[in-house]
Design an enzyme around this catalytic site. Structure first.
Site, mmCIF file in Angstrom:
data_model
loop_
_atom_site.group_PDB
_atom_site.id
_atom_site.type_symbol
_atom_site.label_atom_id
_atom_site.label_comp_id
_atom_site.label_asym_id
_atom_site.label_seq_id
_atom_site.Cartn_x
_atom_site.Cartn_y
_atom_site.Cartn_z
ATOM 1 N N LYS A 22 0.864 -1.190 0.000
ATOM 2 C CA LYS A 22 0.000 0.000 0.000
ATOM 3 C C LYS A 22 0.897 1.235 0.000
ATOM 4 O O LYS A 22 1.757 1.405 0.881
ATOM 5 C CB LYS A 22 -0.877 -0.037 1.247
ATOM 6 C CG LYS A 22 -2.187 0.700 1.123
ATOM 7 C CD LYS A 22 -3.049 0.361 2.326
ATOM 8 C CE LYS A 22 -4.365 1.096 2.301
ATOM 9 N NZ LYS A 22 -5.100 0.912 3.568
HETATM 10 O O1 G3P Z 1 -9.237 1.931 4.124
HETATM 11 C C1 G3P Z 1 -9.074 3.243 4.556
HETATM 12 C C2 G3P Z 1 -9.688 3.374 5.871
HETATM 13 O O2 G3P Z 1 -8.963 2.672 6.819
HETATM 14 C C3 G3P Z 1 -10.008 4.725 6.327
HETATM 15 O O3 G3P Z 1 -11.179 4.577 6.992
HETATM 16 O O4 G3P Z 1 -12.935 5.177 8.545
HETATM 17 O O5 G3P Z 1 -10.557 5.909 8.971
HETATM 18 O O6 G3P Z 1 -11.899 6.938 7.149
HETATM 19 P P1 G3P Z 1 -11.675 5.733 7.978
#
Ligand code: G3P
Length: 217
Positions: free
Chosen positions: A87
């Site tokens: 990633k």
């Molecule tokens: O896959 C990306 C993710 O981990 C971000 O999620 O909920 O932190 O915006 P969030």
């Protein structure tokens, strides 16, 4: 549409795997920290533990932000397990690194994508996955799902093979809308996957079936 779970929590990964619908896992440094996984060696071991639970791709994120550092880290991550996808953040050196990895046959997931232009660059560089963060766009009053639609349109125009991995998915409606739009993959919490199960008519219908069965026996 592939279902990935967005967590570093092994118990939740196992639970999703046992449901039989899991196609992969995404992690990031914040999710690792949330599980208390710190230190390079522990983090690397944790990636292997995750790979040993699931059958599909596991995204492992580089921490470096310069080209050389990303290459060194990414090659180390890719050697950990065949399921690892490196990633890489959507920055200038990240694009160079994605191109480098792509030429070497190492698969990448371009993360922190918030615009069509970024998604176009990631595809041109040869990313296996592009991760637009739909929840974080919604958080700032911008339509995250619309970005998925626009990237779908662009990629279809040119038959890019990069898979659209809708990330920062927060709830079941994000999952359903991503499926309608044609995202290749969604990654979200276990609650968003299990939430798809729920319908009150299923519960009341099942209760009635069981009640009627009991009456006849
Ligand atoms: O896959 C990306 C993710 O981990 C971000 O999620 O909920 O932190 O915006 P969030």
């Amino acid at each position: 549409m592939k279902f990935f779970i967005d967590t570093a929590n092994l118990a939740q990964i196992k639970e999703a795997q046992e449901l039989g619908v899991l196609d992969g896992v995404t992690t990031n440094p914040s999710l690792m920290a949330k599980e208390g996984i710190t230190g390079r060696n522990n983090i690397l071991k944790h990636y292997v533990d995750i790979c040993n639970i699931v059958d599909g791709d596991v995204s492992a994120e580089v921490i470096s932000t310069d080209f050389k550092g990303m290459i060194k880290e990414g090659e180390e991550l890719a050697e950990l397990h065949e399921q690892i996808v490196v990633k890489v953040p959507m920055i200038k050196d990240g694009i160079k690194a994605i191109k480098y990895f792509s030429d070497k046959g190492i698969r990448t997931n371009c993360t922190l994508v918030f615009s069509c232009g970024q998604a176009l660059l990631a595809a041109k560089a040869g990313a296996a996955y592009v991760s637009p963060f739909i929840g974080r766009l919604d958080d700032i009053s911008t339509d995250g799902l619309n970005l998925i639609s626009e990237i779908r349109h662009i990629y279809d125009n040119y038959e890019f093979e990069t898979q659209i991995l809708a990330a920062s998915v927060r709830h079941t409606m994000h999952v359903i809308d991503c499926a309608k739009i044609g995202a290749d993959v969604m990654t979200g919490p276990l609650s968003a996957i299990e939430g798809l199960l729920k319908h009150p008519l299923t519960d009341s219908g099942l209760a009635k079936f069981l009640e009627d069965y009991q009456k006849g026996n």
